[in-house]
Design a protein around this motif. Structure first.
Motif, PDB file in Angstrom:
ATOM      1  N   GLY A   1      -5.407  -5.331  -7.571  1.00 39.75           N
ATOM      2  CA  GLY A   1      -4.926  -4.022  -7.158  1.00 39.75           C
ATOM      3  C   GLY A   1      -6.008  -2.986  -7.366  1.00 39.75           C
ATOM      4  N   ASP A   2      -5.813  -1.823  -6.775  1.00 42.36           N
ATOM      5  CA  ASP A   2      -6.807  -0.768  -6.890  1.00 42.36           C
ATOM      6  C   ASP A   2      -6.149   0.574  -6.610  1.00 42.36           C
ATOM      7  OD1 ASP A   2      -9.280   0.400  -7.308  1.00 42.36           O
ATOM      8  OD2 ASP A   2     -10.248  -0.517  -5.572  1.00 42.36           O
ATOM      9  N   ARG A   3      -6.813   1.622  -7.051  1.00 43.25           N
ATOM     10  CA  ARG A   3      -6.419   2.999  -6.756  1.00 43.25           C
ATOM     11  C   ARG A   3      -7.592   3.673  -6.067  1.00 43.25           C
ATOM     12  NH1 ARG A   3      -1.900   4.870  -9.637  1.00 43.25           N
ATOM     13  NH2 ARG A   3      -1.169   3.345 -11.157  1.00 43.25           N
ATOM     14  N   GLY A   4      -7.249   4.629  -5.232  1.00 41.59           N
ATOM     15  CA  GLY A   4      -8.291   5.355  -4.529  1.00 41.59           C
ATOM     16  C   GLY A   4      -7.724   6.620  -3.932  1.00 41.59           C
ATOM     17  N   ARG A   5      -8.284   7.014  -2.813  1.00 39.79           N
ATOM     18  CA  ARG A   5      -7.803   8.216  -2.140  1.00 39.79           C
ATOM     19  C   ARG A   5      -7.758   7.976  -0.645  1.00 39.79           C
ATOM     20  NH1 ARG A   5     -11.507  12.380  -0.232  1.00 39.79           N
ATOM     21  NH2 ARG A   5     -13.537  11.437   0.143  1.00 39.79           N
ATOM     22  N   TRP A   6      -6.940   8.756   0.013  1.00 38.72           N
ATOM     23  CA  TRP A   6      -6.843   8.718   1.465  1.00 38.72           C
ATOM     24  C   TRP A   6      -6.988  10.148   1.970  1.00 38.72           C
ATOM     25  CZ3 TRP A   6      -3.464  11.503   4.409  1.00 38.72           C
ATOM     26  CH2 TRP A   6      -2.391  12.083   3.730  1.00 38.72           C
ATOM     27  N   PHE A   7      -7.428  10.261   3.222  1.00 41.28           N
ATOM     28  CA  PHE A   7      -7.533  11.568   3.868  1.00 41.28           C
ATOM     29  C   PHE A   7      -7.585  11.356   5.368  1.00 41.28           C
ATOM     30  CE2 PHE A   7     -11.612   9.990   2.565  1.00 41.28           C
ATOM     31  CZ  PHE A   7     -12.463  10.185   3.650  1.00 41.28           C
ATOM     32  N   ILE A   8      -7.393  12.425   6.087  1.00 44.58           N
ATOM     33  CA  ILE A   8      -7.412  12.392   7.555  1.00 44.58           C
ATOM     34  C   ILE A   8      -8.716  13.001   8.031  1.00 44.58           C
ATOM     35  CG2 ILE A   8      -6.314  13.250   9.660  1.00 44.58           C
ATOM     36  CD1 ILE A   8      -4.488  11.315   8.234  1.00 44.58           C
ATOM     37  N   LYS A   9      -9.350  12.334   8.967  1.00 46.45           N
ATOM     38  CA  LYS A   9     -10.557  12.852   9.613  1.00 46.45           C
ATOM     39  C   LYS A   9     -10.303  12.751  11.117  1.00 46.45           C
ATOM     40  CE  LYS A   9     -14.608  11.952   7.732  1.00 46.45           C
ATOM     41  NZ  LYS A   9     -15.856  11.241   7.358  1.00 46.45           N
ATOM     42  N   GLY A  10     -10.091  13.906  11.759  1.00 52.41           N
ATOM     43  CA  GLY A  10      -9.688  13.879  13.169  1.00 52.41           C
ATOM     44  C   GLY A  10      -8.295  13.276  13.247  1.00 52.41           C
ATOM     45  N   ASP A  11      -8.150  12.213  14.024  1.00 50.20           N
ATOM     46  CA  ASP A  11      -6.889  11.480  14.101  1.00 50.20           C
ATOM     47  C   ASP A  11      -7.038  10.093  13.490  1.00 50.20           C
ATOM     48  OD1 ASP A  11      -5.331  13.479  15.234  1.00 50.20           O
ATOM     49  OD2 ASP A  11      -5.843  12.912  17.284  1.00 50.20           O
ATOM     50  N   GLU A  12      -7.902   9.992  12.482  1.00 49.94           N
ATOM     51  CA  GLU A  12      -8.109   8.718  11.804  1.00 49.94           C
ATOM     52  C   GLU A  12      -7.655   8.820  10.350  1.00 49.94           C
ATOM     53  OE1 GLU A  12     -11.861   6.658  14.012  1.00 49.94           O
ATOM     54  OE2 GLU A  12     -12.325   8.025  12.370  1.00 49.94           O
ATOM     55  N   LEU A  13      -7.112   7.730   9.845  1.00 48.91           N
ATOM     56  CA  LEU A  13      -6.764   7.603   8.436  1.00 48.91           C
ATOM     57  C   LEU A  13      -7.956   6.986   7.725  1.00 48.91           C
ATOM     58  CD1 LEU A  13      -4.621   7.598   6.124  1.00 48.91           C
ATOM     59  CD2 LEU A  13      -4.109   5.254   6.828  1.00 48.91           C
TER      60      LEU A  13
ATOM     61  N   SER B   1      -3.768  10.633  -3.217  1.00 49.55           N
ATOM     62  CA  SER B   1      -4.075   9.391  -3.932  1.00 49.55           C
ATOM     63  C   SER B   1      -3.490   8.207  -3.160  1.00 49.55           C
ATOM     64  CB  SER B   1      -3.530   9.432  -5.358  1.00 49.55           C
ATOM     65  OG  SER B   1      -2.119   9.504  -5.353  1.00 49.55           O
ATOM     66  N   ALA B   2      -4.042   7.034  -3.437  1.00 47.27           N
ATOM     67  CA  ALA B   2      -3.585   5.819  -2.760  1.00 47.27           C
ATOM     68  C   ALA B   2      -3.575   4.667  -3.751  1.00 47.27           C
ATOM     69  CB  ALA B   2      -4.504   5.499  -1.581  1.00 47.27           C
ATOM     70  N   GLU B   3      -2.646   3.752  -3.549  1.00 46.83           N
ATOM     71  CA  GLU B   3      -2.559   2.540  -4.356  1.00 46.83           C
ATOM     72  C   GLU B   3      -2.457   1.351  -3.412  1.00 46.83           C
ATOM     73  OE1 GLU B   3       0.549   2.602  -7.294  1.00 46.83           O
ATOM     74  OE2 GLU B   3       0.405   4.787  -7.450  1.00 46.83           O
TER      75      GLU B   3
ATOM     76  N   ILE C   1       0.848  -1.190   0.000  1.00 47.81           N
ATOM     77  CA  ILE C   1       0.000   0.000   0.000  1.00 47.81           C
ATOM     78  C   ILE C   1       0.883   1.240   0.000  1.00 47.81           C
ATOM     79  CG2 ILE C   1      -0.215   0.181   2.524  1.00 47.81           C
ATOM     80  CD1 ILE C   1      -3.259   0.750   1.994  1.00 47.81           C
ATOM     81  N   LEU C   2       0.393   2.291  -0.647  1.00 48.57           N
ATOM     82  CA  LEU C   2       1.105   3.561  -0.701  1.00 48.57           C
ATOM     83  C   LEU C   2       0.102   4.696  -0.611  1.00 48.57           C
ATOM     84  CD1 LEU C   2       3.696   5.270  -1.265  1.00 48.57           C
ATOM     85  CD2 LEU C   2       3.117   5.076  -3.695  1.00 48.57           C
ATOM     86  N   PHE C   3       0.310   5.584   0.356  1.00 47.18           N
ATOM     87  CA  PHE C   3      -0.485   6.803   0.492  1.00 47.18           C
ATOM     88  C   PHE C   3       0.381   7.961  -0.016  1.00 47.18           C
ATOM     89  CE2 PHE C   3      -1.818   4.116   4.167  1.00 47.18           C
ATOM     90  CZ  PHE C   3      -3.071   3.783   3.685  1.00 47.18           C
TER      91      PHE C   3
END
Length: 123
Positions: free
Chosen positions: A72-84, A60-62, A53-55
């Motif tokens: 495999g897949d591509r998507g997105r990551w983000f922070i909400k509070g102190d959560e990934l 973007s994320a893979e 995995i790569l953020f």
């Protein structure tokens, strides 16, 4: 007159100040500093699924699933509070968020039961 501190005391304080804290949930700043832009192996605590995995810094994320079936897949990551949080294109379109703890072995454990381990380039 100010007394000089012993060198040993200063060295111990410096080591404690810079050493990573084990256990406890990572903050959003720690998640960004330690996981973003780093290639990581991942697996479920149950051991069934595993991959890489790569953020990326741009959000973007893979992800690859190398076992039991290669995908495999591509998507997105983000922070909400102190959560990934992640959203994937095909694996899972719904948003899912996790807290993350740093284990004493240098691995990262998510509240969803996944383990991340930073991999050095070329390994």
């Amino acid at each position: 007159m100010i007394n000089a501190l012993p060198i040993g005391f200063v060295a111990v304080c410096a080591a404690l100040w810079t050493a990573p804290v084990f256990g406890g949930e990572l903050t959003s700043a720690q998640i960004r500093a330690e996981l973003v832009g780093r290639s990581m192996g991942w697996w479920e605590q149950s051991g069934w699924f595993q991959g890489h995995i790569l953020f990326s810094a741009d959000g973007s994320a893979e992800i690859t699933v190398d076992h039991p079936n290669v995908t495999g897949d591509r998507g997105r990551w983000f922070i909400k509070g102190d959560e990934l949080c992640t959203e994937w294109g095909e694996i899972r379109a719904a948003e899912k968020c996790y807290t993350i703890e740093r284990g004493s072995d240098g691995r990262f454990i998510t509240s969803g039961g996944n383990i991340f381990e930073i991999r050095e380039t070329g390994v």
